[in-house]
Design an enzyme around this catalytic site. Structure first.
Site, PDB file in Angstrom:
ATOM      1  CG  HIS A 216      -2.126  -0.851   1.079  1.00  0.00           C
ATOM      2  ND1 HIS A 216      -3.283  -0.660   1.796  1.00  0.00           N
ATOM      3  CD2 HIS A 216      -2.358  -1.919   0.269  1.00  0.00           C
ATOM      4  CE1 HIS A 216      -4.182  -1.567   1.434  1.00  0.00           C
ATOM      5  NE2 HIS A 216      -3.635  -2.348   0.523  1.00  0.00           N
TER       6      HIS A 216
ATOM      7  CE1 TYR B  25      -4.916   3.614   9.364  1.00  0.00           C
ATOM      8  CE2 TYR B  25      -5.515   3.038  11.610  1.00  0.00           C
ATOM      9  CZ  TYR B  25      -4.727   2.850  10.490  1.00  0.00           C
ATOM     10  OH  TYR B  25      -3.751   1.876  10.508  1.00  0.00           O
TER      11      TYR B  25
ATOM     12  N   PRO C  15      -4.078  -0.482  18.820  1.00  0.00           N
ATOM     13  CG  PRO C  15      -6.083  -1.498  18.218  1.00  0.00           C
ATOM     14  CD  PRO C  15      -5.349  -0.963  19.402  1.00  0.00           C
TER      15      PRO C  15
HETATM   16  C1  PHB Z   1      -6.141  -4.714  10.678  1.00  0.00           C
HETATM   17  O1  PHB Z   1      -6.244  -4.906   9.462  1.00  0.00           O
HETATM   18  O2  PHB Z   1      -6.501  -5.572  11.485  1.00  0.00           O
HETATM   19  C2  PHB Z   1      -5.591  -3.426  11.177  1.00  0.00           C
HETATM   20  C3  PHB Z   1      -5.035  -2.542  10.277  1.00  0.00           C
HETATM   21  C4  PHB Z   1      -4.525  -1.340  10.720  1.00  0.00           C
HETATM   22  C5  PHB Z   1      -4.565  -1.023  12.066  1.00  0.00           C
HETATM   23  C6  PHB Z   1      -5.111  -1.911  12.973  1.00  0.00           C
HETATM   24  C7  PHB Z   1      -5.627  -3.136  12.523  1.00  0.00           C
HETATM   25  O3  PHB Z   1      -4.079   0.161  12.488  1.00  0.00           O
END
Ligand code: PHB
Ligand code: APR
Length: 389
Positions: free
Chosen positions: A72, A200, A292
């Site tokens: 990406h 996001y 995360p």
């Molecule tokens: C995911 O694809 O699980 C994922 C991707 C980006 C993140 C957190 C989780 O910041």
């Protein structure tokens, strides 16, 4: 049994370290509490920085990642209807690799037998002994029998709940923690992603993330209060809520399907210092947790492992203890930078129950700044692709 490095935990940290040590001709054995199938059933983030892809490449365990992983060149921050693209390629000349964490874990496990990396599955009651001495050892039980492994060093790669960190006396360690007042409700489904890059999204109903595993498998998350119960989120309710929070063009593209997996995970920032105590090293989630947002968990594990592997090779091959002594400080310097980034991105993109109008205006101002300043976008990009080792 005797080995040079006894590794506790067959998650990504333990597996990468074990393989790197074996490649350098050192003896290592991994002790894992769970079954192989259980380890491979855990669904976790999957955005790999170069530090992680390089390890797989250097080990020669990257064929599947190269074939199936999705490079990406950018990702997106959304706020209501606004979409801000962070063009990683043009800003910092790098990309990230979207390859769900389960996949490199499987690749590393599958490659272990042919490289002489022993993994003991279903080890119970693992205990660490004499970690302050030059002759530490591990004991565990398997199939009712007691086992002992003597080693020169122990690598605690056993995640947040493992016994390694607890083997450091309270007087010798310090914990730093921040707990967030919400969790992420995640859904995995065999439907094409709503967008070709991650989004996001900050929304007044709460954060949402659109991610993916492949062109036919999507991974989505929504922010939920920690009091929420999974049974209150049938698939339809989750899909509806997700579509309300994503920016309109993405929401229109959301394809719905039955959940392959659904779970709620709390968000936490945690660091344990130091990352070495005598002959015991901590690496990965055993020493630190990030929320995360930004997907730093696995990549931090990879940088710890890289520093630790080099330190151990220098120790065994050249009797040089400098890197062993420097390990904790070196790893922590990078850990704290990722902690800062993950905390900041979490704070920028989520709605905190205690926040008022001032905090929201600050979020909008920061997003305005990122949208209008290339320098600001470059800062985000540089952190997202991973800071130098
Ligand atoms: C995911 O694809 O699980 C994922 C991707 C980006 C993140 C957190 C989780 O910041
Ligand atoms: N004995 C043996 N193994 C143990 C014990 C124990 N007592 N306790 C825990 N383990 C194992 C767990 O079952 C798990 O397989 O240690 C492993 C730790 O793996 P992870 O939790 O995946 O941690 P780590 O390898 O550091 O990976 C860091 O992966 O898990 C994600 O969110 C994490 O992305 C981060 C990265």
């Amino acid at each position: 049994m005797k080995t040079q490095v006894a590794i506790i935990g067959a998650g990504p940290s333990g597996l990468m370290l074990g393989h790197l040590l074996r490649q350098a001709g050192l003896d290592a054995v991994i002790i894992e509490r769970q079954t192989r199938d259980h380890v491979l059933s855990r669904i976790r983030a999957g955005v790999l920085e170069t530090v992680t892809t390089d390890i797989l490449e250097d080990l020669g365990i990257a064929d599947r990642m190269r074939a199936e992983g999705l490079p990406h060149d950018g990702f997106n921050l959304a706020d209501g209807e606004r979409l801000i693209r962070i063009d990683l390629k043009s800003l910092v000349g790098k990309h990230v690799m979207v390859y769900g964490q389960t996949e490199p874990t499987k690749d590393l496990i599958d490659a272990a037998p042919s490289r002489g990396l022993d993994i003991v599955w279903q080890a119970e009651d693992t205990e660490l002994h004499d970690v302050e001495s030059d002759a530490p050892y591990i004991t565990y039980r398997k199939d009712g029998a007691e086992h002992r492994i003597d080693a020169r060093f122990i690598a605690g790669c056993d995640g947040y709940h493992g016994p390694s960190r607890k083997a450091v006396p309270a007087s010798a360690g310090r914990e730093f923690e921040k707990v967030y007042p919400f969790g992420w409700l995640g859904i995995l489904a065999d439907v094409p992603p709503c967008n070709h890059e991650l989004i996001y999204a900050n929304h007044e109903r709460g954060f949402a993330l659109a991610s993916m595993r492949s062109p036919t498998r999507s991974r989505y998350y929504i922010q939920v209060p920690l009091t929420e119960k999974l049974e209150d989120w049938p698939d339809d309710r989750l899909w509806d809520e997700l579509c309300l929070r994503l920016p309109p063009e993405a929401a229109e593209n959301v394809a719905r399907g039955p959940a392959l997996e659904k779970s709620i995970a709390p968000l936490r920032s945690f660091v344990f210092e130091p990352m070495r105590h005598g002959s015991l090293f901590l690496a990965g989630d055993a020493a630190h947790i990030v929320p995360p947002t930004g997907a730093k968990g696995l990549n931090l594990a990879a940088s710890d492992v890289r520093y630790l592997w080099r330190a151990l090779v220098a120790w065994f091959e050249k009797n040089d203890s400098d890197a062993v002594v420097a390990y904790s400080d070196k790893a922590l310097a990078r850990v704290w930078k990722s902690e800062r980034f993950s905390w900041q991105l979490t704070t920028l993109m989520h709605r905190f129950p205690a926040d008022g109008a001032f905090d929201r205006r600050v979020q909008v101002a920061e997003l305005d700044y990122i949208a209008s300043s290339e320098a600001a976008r470059r800062t985000v990009a540089e952190n997202y692709v991973g800071l130098p080792l």
